[in-house]
Design a protein around this motif. Structure first.
Motif, PDB file in Angstrom:
ATOM      1  N   LEU A 101     -29.015  12.453  36.869  1.00 33.42           N
ATOM      2  CA  LEU A 101     -30.565  12.307  36.671  1.00 33.42           C
ATOM      3  C   LEU A 101     -30.742  10.905  36.509  1.00 33.42           C
ATOM      4  N   ARG A 102     -30.161   9.883  36.446  1.00 30.06           N
ATOM      5  CA  ARG A 102     -29.721   9.208  36.298  1.00 30.06           C
ATOM      6  C   ARG A 102     -31.369   7.779  37.902  1.00 30.06           C
ATOM      7  N   GLU A 103     -31.696   7.106  37.496  1.00 28.38           N
ATOM      8  CA  GLU A 103     -32.950   6.217  38.783  1.00 28.38           C
ATOM      9  C   GLU A 103     -31.761   5.847  39.274  1.00 28.38           C
ATOM     10  N   LEU A 104     -31.909   6.049  40.591  1.00 27.07           N
ATOM     11  CA  LEU A 104     -31.437   5.620  41.408  1.00 27.07           C
ATOM     12  C   LEU A 104     -31.463   3.920  41.579  1.00 27.07           C
ATOM     13  N   LYS A 105     -30.341   3.116  42.749  1.00 25.18           N
ATOM     14  CA  LYS A 105     -30.708   1.657  43.029  1.00 25.18           C
ATOM     15  C   LYS A 105     -30.789   1.280  44.728  1.00 25.18           C
ATOM     16  N   PRO A 106     -31.765   0.928  44.493  1.00 28.79           N
ATOM     17  CA  PRO A 106     -32.045  -0.022  46.041  1.00 28.79           C
ATOM     18  C   PRO A 106     -30.327  -0.552  46.914  1.00 28.79           C
ATOM     19  N   ILE A 107     -30.662   0.082  47.377  1.00 26.97           N
ATOM     20  CA  ILE A 107     -29.305  -0.656  48.473  1.00 26.97           C
ATOM     21  C   ILE A 107     -28.939  -1.557  49.144  1.00 26.97           C
ATOM     22  N   THR A 108     -28.142  -2.554  48.605  1.00 26.27           N
ATOM     23  CA  THR A 108     -28.387  -4.262  49.324  1.00 26.27           C
ATOM     24  C   THR A 108     -27.264  -4.245  50.303  1.00 26.27           C
ATOM     25  N   GLU A 109     -26.793  -5.057  50.951  1.00 24.21           N
ATOM     26  CA  GLU A 109     -26.073  -5.427  51.948  1.00 24.21           C
ATOM     27  C   GLU A 109     -24.637  -5.540  50.743  1.00 24.21           C
ATOM     28  N   HIS A 110     -24.638  -6.070  49.563  1.00 20.60           N
ATOM     29  CA  HIS A 110     -24.049  -6.113  49.039  1.00 20.60           C
ATOM     30  C   HIS A 110     -22.560  -4.462  48.942  1.00 20.60           C
ATOM     31  N   ILE A 111     -23.490  -3.189  48.593  1.00 16.58           N
ATOM     32  CA  ILE A 111     -23.124  -2.225  48.481  1.00 16.58           C
ATOM     33  C   ILE A 111     -22.487  -1.510  49.838  1.00 16.58           C
ATOM     34  N   LEU A 112     -23.344  -2.205  50.427  1.00 16.58           N
ATOM     35  CA  LEU A 112     -23.074  -1.494  51.839  1.00 16.58           C
ATOM     36  C   LEU A 112     -21.459  -2.228  52.195  1.00 16.58           C
ATOM     37  N   GLU A 113     -21.546  -3.068  52.029  1.00 15.18           N
ATOM     38  CA  GLU A 113     -20.632  -4.323  52.485  1.00 15.18           C
ATOM     39  C   GLU A 113     -18.789  -3.630  52.018  1.00 15.18           C
ATOM     40  N   LYS A 114     -18.883  -2.970  50.379  1.00 17.33           N
ATOM     41  CA  LYS A 114     -17.785  -2.095  49.584  1.00 17.33           C
ATOM     42  C   LYS A 114     -17.549  -0.971  50.315  1.00 17.33           C
ATOM     43  N   GLU A 115     -19.104  -0.450  51.038  1.00 11.64           N
ATOM     44  CA  GLU A 115     -18.709   1.325  51.556  1.00 11.64           C
ATOM     45  C   GLU A 115     -17.838   0.841  52.743  1.00 11.64           C
ATOM     46  N   GLY A 116     -17.822  -0.578  53.460  1.00 15.89           N
ATOM     47  CA  GLY A 116     -17.475  -0.033  54.529  1.00 15.89           C
ATOM     48  C   GLY A 116     -18.391  -0.052  55.180  1.00 15.89           C
ATOM     49  N   PHE A 117     -19.652  -0.190  55.011  1.00 12.93           N
ATOM     50  CA  PHE A 117     -20.715   0.102  56.697  1.00 12.93           C
ATOM     51  C   PHE A 117     -20.984  -1.326  57.343  1.00 12.93           C
ATOM     52  N   SER A 118     -21.031  -1.439  59.018  1.00 15.78           N
ATOM     53  CA  SER A 118     -21.530  -2.949  59.037  1.00 15.78           C
ATOM     54  C   SER A 118     -23.234  -2.791  59.598  1.00 15.78           C
ATOM     55  N   ILE A 119     -23.380  -3.758  58.574  1.00 15.86           N
ATOM     56  CA  ILE A 119     -25.104  -4.102  59.012  1.00 15.86           C
ATOM     57  C   ILE A 119     -24.948  -5.110  59.997  1.00 15.86           C
ATOM     58  N   VAL A 120     -25.829  -4.282  61.348  1.00 15.39           N
ATOM     59  CA  VAL A 120     -26.307  -4.864  62.288  1.00 15.39           C
ATOM     60  C   VAL A 120     -28.158  -4.701  62.234  1.00 15.39           C
ATOM     61  N   GLU A 121     -28.872  -5.292  62.605  1.00 15.27           N
ATOM     62  CA  GLU A 121     -30.276  -5.713  62.997  1.00 15.27           C
ATOM     63  C   GLU A 121     -30.487  -5.611  64.218  1.00 15.27           C
TER      64      GLU A 121
END
Length: 54
Positions: free
Chosen positions: A34-54
């Motif tokens: 029941l905690r408020e969700l936070k908007p995704i950031t490039e930093h969090i994506l990188e920490k999770e191993g996602f590749s950011i391709v636009e």
């Protein structure tokens, strides 16, 4: 997956009771903690191993 549209997040995240990060497609609260969700950031994506391709 398109993480951002015009610089705005398309995903939010929060940690469950075990401390594992989970991702959601809408703003709100985590259904378990029941905690408020936070908007995704490039930093969090990188920490999770996602590749950011636009």
């Amino acid at each position: 997956m398109k993480f951002f549209t015009d610089g705005k997040p398309n995903y939010w995240y929060g940690s469950n009771a075990k401390g594992e990060r989970e991702f959601f497609t809408a703003r709100g609260v985590h259904p378990e903690t029941l905690r408020e969700l936070k908007p995704i950031t490039e930093h969090i994506l990188e920490k999770e191993g996602f590749s950011i391709v636009e």
